[in-house]
Design an enzyme around this catalytic site. Structure first.
Site, PDB file in Angstrom:
ATOM      1  N   THR A  10      56.116  46.031  31.890  1.00 57.46           N
ATOM      2  CA  THR A  10      56.276  45.235  30.685  1.00 57.46           C
ATOM      3  C   THR A  10      57.729  45.234  30.212  1.00 57.46           C
ATOM      4  O   THR A  10      58.438  46.216  30.401  1.00 57.46           O
ATOM      5  CB  THR A  10      55.405  45.832  29.564  1.00 57.46           C
ATOM      6  OG1 THR A  10      54.077  45.993  30.060  1.00 57.46           O
ATOM      7  CG2 THR A  10      55.391  44.948  28.338  1.00 57.46           C
ATOM      8  N   ARG A  28      42.236  39.672  34.184  1.00 52.33           N
ATOM      9  CA  ARG A  28      42.541  40.887  33.420  1.00 52.33           C
ATOM     10  C   ARG A  28      43.687  40.670  32.444  1.00 52.33           C
ATOM     11  O   ARG A  28      44.699  40.045  32.764  1.00 52.33           O
ATOM     12  CB  ARG A  28      42.890  42.019  34.377  1.00 52.33           C
ATOM     13  CG  ARG A  28      43.279  43.342  33.712  1.00 52.33           C
ATOM     14  CD  ARG A  28      44.770  43.492  33.596  1.00 52.33           C
ATOM     15  NE  ARG A  28      45.154  44.832  33.104  1.00 52.33           N
ATOM     16  CZ  ARG A  28      46.369  45.144  32.666  1.00 52.33           C
ATOM     17  NH1 ARG A  28      47.324  44.229  32.659  1.00 52.33           N
ATOM     18  NH2 ARG A  28      46.642  46.362  32.251  1.00 52.33           N
ATOM     19  N   VAL A  29      43.556  41.170  31.232  1.00 55.36           N
ATOM     20  CA  VAL A  29      44.605  41.116  30.209  1.00 55.36           C
ATOM     21  C   VAL A  29      44.864  42.530  29.717  1.00 55.36           C
ATOM     22  O   VAL A  29      43.923  43.283  29.462  1.00 55.36           O
ATOM     23  CB  VAL A  29      44.190  40.219  29.021  1.00 55.36           C
ATOM     24  CG1 VAL A  29      45.264  40.247  27.931  1.00 55.36           C
ATOM     25  CG2 VAL A  29      43.942  38.793  29.492  1.00 55.36           C
ATOM     26  N   GLY A  30      46.138  42.892  29.602  1.00 51.75           N
ATOM     27  CA  GLY A  30      46.500  44.214  29.121  1.00 51.75           C
ATOM     28  C   GLY A  30      46.905  44.216  27.666  1.00 51.75           C
ATOM     29  O   GLY A  30      46.605  43.296  26.901  1.00 51.75           O
ATOM     30  N   ASP A  31      47.638  45.246  27.283  1.00 53.29           N
ATOM     31  CA  ASP A  31      47.988  45.428  25.866  1.00 53.29           C
ATOM     32  C   ASP A  31      49.103  44.508  25.401  1.00 53.29           C
ATOM     33  O   ASP A  31      49.253  44.290  24.191  1.00 53.29           O
ATOM     34  CB  ASP A  31      48.386  46.885  25.607  1.00 53.29           C
ATOM     35  CG  ASP A  31      49.634  47.294  26.372  1.00 53.29           C
ATOM     36  OD1 ASP A  31      49.657  47.121  27.605  1.00 53.29           O
ATOM     37  OD2 ASP A  31      50.585  47.788  25.745  1.00 53.29           O
ATOM     38  N   GLY A  54      53.064  50.498  29.326  1.00 58.38           N
ATOM     39  CA  GLY A  54      52.340  51.583  29.979  1.00 58.38           C
ATOM     40  C   GLY A  54      51.027  51.113  30.565  1.00 58.38           C
ATOM     41  O   GLY A  54      50.851  49.933  30.868  1.00 58.38           O
ATOM     42  N   MET A  55      50.089  52.038  30.713  1.00 58.46           N
ATOM     43  CA  MET A  55      48.782  51.754  31.286  1.00 58.46           C
ATOM     44  C   MET A  55      47.983  50.941  30.266  1.00 58.46           C
ATOM     45  O   MET A  55      47.406  51.495  29.328  1.00 58.46           O
ATOM     46  CB  MET A  55      48.068  53.055  31.633  1.00 58.46           C
ATOM     47  CG  MET A  55      48.841  53.902  32.638  1.00 58.46           C
ATOM     48  SD  MET A  55      48.150  55.565  32.867  1.00 58.46           S
ATOM     49  CE  MET A  55      46.601  55.165  33.675  1.00 58.46           C
ATOM     50  N   GLY A  56      47.958  49.627  30.458  1.00 59.25           N
ATOM     51  CA  GLY A  56      47.467  48.715  29.444  1.00 59.25           C
ATOM     52  C   GLY A  56      46.096  49.034  28.899  1.00 59.25           C
ATOM     53  O   GLY A  56      45.862  48.981  27.681  1.00 59.25           O
TER      54      GLY A  56
END
Length: 313
Positions: A178, A206-209, A230-232
Site C-alpha cells: 500500500t 477481494r478488498v483490503g483495508d 499491512g495485512m489488510g
C-alpha cells in the site's frame, strides 16, 4: 504567526531485506519517495489544502512501477489488476473511496472525486468506473499497469499455491505494498489518502483495508490523520486507523503512544504485520511498524526532509 504544516508518506511496510536490496534499486525507491513528499509539501508551502497535498503525493507513487499501487499494482489470480483507494478530509470528516477498479490510472484521484462529486463514500468495480467515465476520466488499458516483475511474482505464487506475498527475487516481495500520505495544512486541516493494488494472486474481488475508512484511512481535525499499510484482513478486523484516532480522542494519548500501542501490541497479538503513518493536529509525525522496514518519507514542521527504508534507519 505562521501556522505549522507538515506531511508524511509511505510506500508500504513488511519484510524488506537489506541483503537483497541493490544500491541501484534503493536509489530509485528513495528518489520516488522524495519526489512524492516534495510534491505534497509544495502544495502546503503555497498555502494549499491538505487534501490536495496527500492526493498529489500519492499520485507520484501510483505513477511509479516501484510500488504496489497504480502502475506497479500486483496481479490477481486472473492476471488482472483490481485497485483500491480512499481519501478523508478532517475538516468535516468527509471521505471517498473506490475498490476493484481496473482502468483508472490514478485511483486516488477517483476516490477524491467520489468524495467531492457524489453522494456516496465507497464505489466499487464497474460502478466506480462508470462514475469515473461520466466525470471525464480516460479509459486506461490494463497493459499500462502490468510489469514484468508482477508477472513473475504471480507465476511464482501460483506455482506455490499462495495468495499473498512470499520471497522471490526482490527484496520486498514479502511487503504489503500500500502507499499513502497524511498532511496538516496551514489552516489546521488534516487529511489522509491511501492506495493499493491489494495482494498478489487474490481472488473473488477481494478488498483490503485501503478502501475502508476507519481501517486503512482516517482524518479528524484537531486529532489525527492516519494511513495504514499491512495485512489488510487483520487491519480491517482491528480497525487500525480508527483505533489510533479513538485512543487519542478518548484516552488522551499522543500520536506516538497510540500508534505504537496498536502496531506493536494489539495488532501483533492477532498476527498482524505492517505499519502506519500518522500526523497530529500540531504536525507531529509518527511512523510505527512491527516489520523490518517501511518505505517512508516526511517533511516536518521545521522543513526537515527525511527519507528512510529500514526499521533501524
Amino acid at each position: 504567526m505562521p501556522q505549522p504544516f507538515a506531511i508524511a508518506i509511505h510506500g508500504g511496510a513488511g519484510t524488506i531485506l537489506k541483503h537483497q536490496m541493490s544500491e541501484e534499486l534503493k536509489l530509485f525507491i528513495l528518489e520516488d519517495l522524495k519526489k512524492s513528499v516534495l510534491a505534497g509539501h509544495s502544495i502546503l508551502k503555497m498555502g494549499g489544502n491538505s487534501l490536495n497535498a496527500v492526493v498529489e503525493a500519492v499520485k507520484v507513487l501510483e505513477d511509479s512501477s516501484n510500488f504496489n499501487a497504480g502502475k506497479g499494482s500486483v496481479l490477481t489470480n486472473k492476471a488482472t489488476v483490481e485497485m483500491d483507494a480512499s481519501v478523508m478530509c478532517g475538516k468535516a470528516m468527509t471521505a471517498g473511496a473506490v475498490a476493484g477498479v481496473r482502468h483508472i490510472k490514478n485511483p486516488v484521484m477517483l476516490a477524491k472525486d467520489v468524495m467531492q462529486n457524489s453522494d456516496h463514500v465507497l464505489l466499487i468495480g464497474e460502478g466506480a468506473e462508470e462514475f469515473a467515465f461520466e466525470n471525464n476520466y480516460k479509459y486506461t488499458e490494463e497493459e499500462y499497469f502490468h510489469t514484468e516483475r508482477r508477472h513473475k511474482q504471480l507465476q511464482y505464487l501460483k506455482e506455490k499455491g499462495l495468495f499473498t506475498f512470499s520471497e522471490c527475487e526482490y527484496p520486498d516481495d514479502n511487503k504489503y505494498g500500500t502507499v499513502g500520505a497524511v498532511a496538516l495544512d496551514q489552516n489546521g486541516n488534516l487529511a489522509a489518502a491511501t492506495s493499493t493494488g491489494g495482494v498478489a494472486n487474490k481472488k473473488y474481488g477481494r478488498v483490503g483495508d485501503s478502501a475502508l475508512i476507519g481501517s486503512g484511512t482516517v482524518a479528524e481535525n484537531g486529532n489525527v490523520a492516519v494511513s495504514a499499510t499491512g495485512m489488510g484482513e487483520i487491519f480491517i478486523r482491528k480497525m487500525v486507523a480508527g483505533d489510533v484516532a479513538a485512543r487519542m480522542r478518548y484516552l488522551g494519548e499522543d500520536v506516538h503512544t497510540a500508534s505504537k500501542t496498536i502496531i506493536q501490541g494489539d495488532l501483533k497479538t492477532i498476527g498482524g504485520e505492517g505499519g502506519l503513518i500518522a500526523i497530529d493536529a500540531f504536525g507531529d509525525i509518527c511512523f510505527a511498524m512491527n516489520s523490518s522496514g517501511m518505505y517512508r518519507a516526511s517533511i516536518d514542521v521545521k522543513g526537515d526532509l527525511n527519507v528512510k527504508v529500514y526499521a533501524d534507519d
